[in-house]
Scaffold this active site. Structure first.
Site, short mmCIF file in Angstrom:
data_model
loop_
_atom_site.label_atom_id
_atom_site.label_comp_id
_atom_site.label_asym_id
_atom_site.label_seq_id
_atom_site.Cartn_x
_atom_site.Cartn_y
_atom_site.Cartn_z
CB THR A 51 2.92 -10.41 5.59
OG1 THR A 51 2.05 -9.47 4.99
CG2 THR A 51 2.46 -10.70 7.00
NE ARG A 110 -3.70 0.51 0.16
CZ ARG A 110 -4.91 0.63 0.69
NH1 ARG A 110 -5.54 -0.43 1.17
NH2 ARG A 110 -5.52 1.80 0.75
#
Ligand code: 26V
Length: 811
Positions: free
Chosen positions: A652, A545
Site C-alpha cells: 500500500t 517492515r
C-alpha cells in the site's frame, strides 16, 4: 455540516483549557495545549456521533462490522480537524493565541495498534467508510502496549515497550455499561430436554470485556462512525467464579494477571505464525465480545435474528477473527435456540473474509488439543462444521481421500483457520489482481474449484485524505489551483491533472514542492541522527517492515556495489543520491535484524568516506510509524517496491508514494502490476523475474545462486565484502546474511534479480538528470493515483460483498 467561527473557537478552547488543566494557557506545556485541543475536538464530534447513531437506527440501514486484530490509526487530531472541515479556522485561531497547530499535532502519540500493511489498511478503510456515509464500525483490541518502539543502537535494533497510554488518550470513551463476559476453559454439558439438545458451559474462567469507543469522523459529511476496542478486566467480586478464586488470595491475583494479559500487548509478528495460546485467547476474546454486543444491540433495537444477514455484515481481516464464525453459530443455537441449518445459513451469509498473504509460514493453524481445552464449546462447533463439510466433499469427490484430507478444516492435529474462514463465509477476497489469481490458481485452488463464486478481488487502497491532503498540503494546493477541488470527493478526477504534465510552470512548481518537502525531511534527519543530507540529491526510499521477501537486501547490495564503483572512481558521473531506509523487524526474526545491522554498517562506512565526496549518503531512520511515513513519503523521489514477484500480496505504500509524485522502481508484484497498468510502462521502472519465471523456479528448481554470483564480478565482490571484514571487524557478524544468499540458495532470488535491478537503477539515474522529464512522469503518477483511493476499494466492498451503503441502495 459542522461549522464554527474563529472567535467562538478561541473562546471554547480557552474554556476547555482552564477546565481541563486548572490553569491559564501561558502556564501550560505543549502537551497540555494538545490535550485541550483534542478534548475540544472530541466534544465537537460528540453531537454528530450521537446523531449518526440515531440516524442509522431510524433508517435501519445495513451495518458493517470490520473485525481486525489490528488498527494502525497513527495520529487523530489533524485528520479529525480536516474531516470536520475546521482545520483552517482552527489554525488561524490558534495562531492568534500564539500556538502553532502543526507543531501541536506533533505532541500526539501515534496510536500504533498494528504491525504494518494489514493494520493500516483497516485504518484507511474506517476513514473511507465514514467519508462515504457507510454505516461501518471497527472492532478490535485495546492493547495496553502497541507495536514496540524501535531504537537503533550501535547499528542494531533494540525494542522498547510502546506504552502509548502514558499521557492518556483524549479520543476514547470507556463504556463499562456495555461490557460483555467472555468464557474460557471449563466443561460443556449437553442434555436433551424435550427433544432438544441443551448446552451448558460450567467451570469456565470468565473475563470481562470492556469497550472503549473512538469516533471516526467522515469527510465534511456529519458522519461519525465508531471504532470499538475491547480491554480485558477481571469480573467483579460479586460474580460467582467459585471454583478458582473464592477465598484464595493468590489464585485471585493469578486470575487477575491472566485476564489482564489478554489485552496487554500486540504481537509484533506479521509473517511468522507461532502457536502461542495467548494469541488464540486474544482472538476469541475480542471476537466473542464483539459478536455478543452486535447481537445484543440488534435485539435491543427490535431486530429479528432470522434476517440478521440482511441487516448486518461482518468482515474478517485475515484469519485472525475467524472464530466469529463458530461464535455466531454458538449464540444463534445455544442462546437463541435456532436449528443448525438456520444458524449456518445466517452465519455464512453474514461473514466475509479477506486474505492478506500467501506466505505459508503466516498461515494460522491451532493445535486441536489446545484449542479444545481453551474453547470447548467452540471446538465442538468447529468439529461439526468440519463433519458436515467433509460429508459434502465425500459426496463430491468419491474416493479422493488425499484431496479431502488436504481440504479438511481439522487435520494432522490442527485447526486450519483459513479453511474455516473459506467454508464459513460467503466471500473470499485477495487484495490485488495478481494476489487473487495466485490464491485461485495455487494456494486455494481446491477451494476455488469447489466454491468459484466465493472468490473475488478487491485491490487495496489508501485514504487520500491522510496521505495527500493532510500530509502534502502544498501539492494539494497546486492540484486545487490547476484542476479544481472535485478530486477531493471524487479522487479519480485527479486524472484531469494529466493535461498539466506538459506545462512547464506546473512541472517547476512540482519540483519546488518536492524540494520543500525534502528540506523538511532533511531537517528531521539532521535533528534525529546528525546526518546532513542534500535536498538536491535524489531521495531514494525503501520504508516497510523488514523481511527477506521484501528484499531490503537487494537494495543494500546495489548500494555496496555503487560505493565500490565510487571508491574506484570518485569522479564517476552519477546523480547524487540519499538512500533512506526505515522499518521494524520482528524481535525474533534474526535475518531481518541482521539486515538492519548490515544497512547501518554500510551507512557508517559510506557516510564517513571522504573519497566519495558526499555523492551518496545512507540513512536508517529509527522507529518507522504512521506519523514518520507522513513526513517521508511526500519527500520521496524514487519509491522502492522490489519484493520477489508473487510474494507481496498488494503493498500500500507503493500507492502512497505515487500519489505524492514519486516514481516507482518495481517488480511486477502485488498492486505494482495495477500501478503499471494505470501509468503505462513509460512512467514506471520495472525489472526482475516475472510471475511465471518465479513459479517455475519454485516448482521445477534450476536456480543456483552460487553460479549467478560467480558469473558476475560485481556480485562476487559485494558478497565477499559481507564476510571479509570490510563492513565489520567481526567477520562472523553478517555470516547468516551471506549464507542465506549463497549456502541456502537465495530463496528470494536476490542475486538473480541483481543485474536487472542495476540496469533499472541506471535508467532512474538517467531520467533524473532531466528534471522536466522526471516531473512529467511524476505528474502522470499523481494523475493516475485516484483509483488507489480506499474510497474506490470500499465502494467495491460495499456493493460487491457487504450489500451496504448509499451506492448499493442506488444501484
Ligand atoms: C499475520 C500474522 C501471522 C501470525 C502472527 C501475527 C500475525 C500478524 C499479522 C499477520 C498478517 C500479515 C499479513 C499482512 O500484513 N499482509 C499485508 O497486507 C497488506 C494489506 O492488504 C498488503 O498490502 C501487504 O502486501 C501484505 O503483506
Amino acid at each position: 455540516m459542522f461549522t464554527i467561527d474563529k472567535e467562538t473557537f478561541k473562546r471554547d478552547y480557552l474554556k476547555k483549557f482552564l477546565e481541563l488543566h486548572g490553569r491559564e494557557l501561558e502556564e501550560g506545556t505543549d502537551h497540555h495545549k494538545y490535550e485541550a485541543l483534542g478534548s475540544l475536538v472530541r466534544d465537537y464530534v460528540a453531537k454528530a456521533w450521537i446523531e449518526t447513531n440515531k440516524r442509522y437506527k431510524a433508517t435501519g440501514e445495513k451495518q458493517v462490522y470490520y473485525f481486525s486484530m489490528e488498527f494502525l490509526l497513527g495520529r487523530l487530531l489533524g485528520n479529525s480537524l480536516l474531516n470536520l472541515g475546521i482545520r483552517d479556522i482552527c489554525k488561524e485561531a490558534l495562531f492568534e493565541l500564539d500556538i502553532d497547530l502543526d507543531q501541536l499535532e506533533n505532541f500526539e502519540q501515534d496510536q500504533g495498534l498494528g504491525n504494518g500493511g494489514l493494520g493500516r489498511l483497516a485504518a484507511c478503510f474506517l476513514d473511507s467508510m465514514a467519508s462515504l456515509n457507510i454505516p461501518g464500525n471497527g472492532c478490535g483490541i485495546r492493547y495496553k502496549y502497541g507495536f514496540f518502539e524501535q531504537k537503533i543502537i550501535n547499528g542494531s535494533q533494540i525494542e522498547a515497550p510502546d506504552y502509548w497510554l502514558r499521557e492518556g488518550n483524549v479520543w476514547e470513551i470507556k463504556k463499562p455499561d456495555k461490557s460483555e463476559i467472555v468464557k474460557f476453559g471449563g466443561e460443556v454439558r449437553m442434555e436433551e430436554v424435550n427433544g432438544k439438545l441443551n448446552c451448558t458451559h460450567i467451570n469456565y474462567e470468565p473475563v470481562l470485556a470492556v469497550p472503549y469507543d473512538t469516533p471516526i469522523v467522515g469527510y465534511e459529511n456529519d458522519v461519525v462512525n465508531n471504532l470499538r476496542l475491547w480491554s480485558a478486566e477481571p469480573v467483579s467480586n460479586e460474580f460467582d467464579f467459585s471454583s478458582f478464586s473464592r477465598g484464595d488470595f493468590l489464585k485471585a491475583i493469578e486470575y487477575k494477571n491472566s485476564v489482564e494479559a489478554i489485552s496487554h500487548v500486540l504481537y509484533p509478528d506479521d509473517t511468522f505464525y507461532e502457536g502461542k495460546i495467548l494469541r488464540l485467547k486474544q482472538q476469541y476474546f475480542f471476537v466473542s465480545a464483539g459478536i455478543q454486543s452486535i447481537i445484543r444491540n440488534f435485539k435491543d433495537n427490535g431486530g429479528d435474528l432470522s434476517n440478521l444477514d440482511e441487516k448486518i455484515a461482518i468482515h474478517i481481516n485475515d484469519t485472525h477473527p475467524t472464530l466469529a464464525i463458530p461464535e455466531i453459530m454458538r449464540i444463534l443455537m445455544d442462546e437463541e435456540g435456532m436449528s443448525w441449518e438456520d444458524a449456518w445459513r445466517i452465519t455464512t451469509n453474514t461473514v466475509s473474509y479477506t486474505n492478506h498473504t500467501i506466505l505459508a509460514e503466516a498461515l494460522e493453524k491451532w493445535q486441536a488439543d489446545l484449542f479444545k481445552k481453551l474453547l470447548p464449546r467452540i471446538y465442538m462447533i468447529v468439529e461439526e462444521i468440519n463433519r458436515r463439510f467433509c460429508q459434502e466433499l465425500w459426496n463430491k469427490y468419491i474416493g479422493q481421500w488425499d484431496k479431502i484430507s488436504n481440504m479438511s478444516i481439522i487435520g494432522d492435529g490442527f485447526v486450519r483457520m483459513a479453511h474455516l474462514a473459506i467454508v464459513g463465509s460467503h466471500s473470499v477476497n485477495g487484495v490485488a489482481k495478481l494476489h487473487t489469481e495466485i490464491l485461485k490458481k495455487q494456494e486455494m485452488k481446491d477451494f476455488y474449484y469447489l466454491y468459484p463464486r466465493k472468490f473475488n478481488n478487491k485491490t487495496n487502497g489508501i485514504t487520500h485524505r491522510r496521505w495527500l491532503i493532510k500530509s502534502n498540503p502544498e501539492l494539494t494546493k497546486l492540484l486545487n489551483e490547476t484542476i479544481g477541488t472535485s478530486w477531493i470527493k471524487h479522487p479519480t478526477d485527479l486524472e484531469n491533472f494529466t493535461k498539466f504534465a506538459d506545462n512547464t510552470e506546473v512541472r517547476e512548481e512540482l519540483a519546488r514542492i518536492k524540494n520543500n518537502n525534502k528540506k523538511k525531511l532533511a531537517k528531521i534527519i539532521k535533528d534525529a541522527q546528525g546526518i546532513a543530507v542534500d535536498p538536491n540529491s535524489m531521495f531514494d526510499v525503501q520504508v516497510k517492515r523488514i523481511h527477506a521477501y521484501k528484499r531490503q537486501s537487494l537494495n543494500c547490495l546495489r548500494i555496496m556495489d555503487l560505493y565500490n564503483k565510487l571508491v574506484e572512481n570518485p569522479n564517476l558521473d552519477i546523480v547524487p543520491r540519499t538512500f533512506i531506509f526505515a522499518g521494524k523487524a520482528a524481535p525474533g526474526y534474526y535475518l531481518a535484524k541482521k539486515t538492519i545491522e548490515l544497512i547501518n554498517a554500510v551507512a557508517d562506512k559510506v557516510n564517513n568516506d571522504k573519497r566519495i565526496k558526499d555523492k551518496i549518503k545512507v540513512v536508517y531512520m529509527e522507529n518507522y510509524r504512521v506519523s514518520l511515513a507522513e513526513s517521508i513519503i511526500p519527500a520521496t523521489d524514487l519509491s522502492e517496491q522490489i519484493s520477489t514477484t508473487t510474494k507481496e500480496a498488494s503493498g500500500t505504500s507503493n500507492m502512497k508514494f505515487m500519489m505524492n509524485g514519486a516514481l516507482t522502481i518495481a517488480t511486477l508484484d502485488g498492486a505494482n502490476v495495477e500501478i503499471r497498468d494505470e501509468v503505462g510502462d513509460d512512467n514506471i521502472i520495472i525489472f526482475g523475474l516475472t510471475e511465471r519465471e518465479v513459479l517455475e523456479y519454485y516448482q521445477r528448481g534450476g536456480y543456483s545462486s552460487w553460479d549467478t554470483c560467480n558469473n558476475d564480478p560485481r556480485l562476487r565482490r559485494v558478497t565477499q565484502d559481507i564476510i571479509n571484514g570490510y563492513y565489520s571487524p567481526d567477520k562472523e557478524r553478517f555470516k547468516t546474511f551471506y549464507e542465506h544468499l549463497l549456502t541456502y540458495n537465495d530463496e528470494f532470488f536476490v542475486l538473480k534479480d541483481f543485474d536487472s535491478y542495476l540496469n533499472a537503477q541506471a535508467k532512474a539515474d538517467e531520467l533524473y538528470r532531466d528534471i522536466h522529464k522526471w516531473q512529467r512522469m511524476a505528474a502522470i503518477n499523481i494523475a493516475h493515483s485516484g483509483i488507489f483511493s480506499s474510497d474506490r476499494t470500499i465502494q467495491e466492498y460495499a456493493t460487491g460483498i457487504w450489500g451496504s451503503g448509499y451506492l448499493y441502495k442506488n444501484l
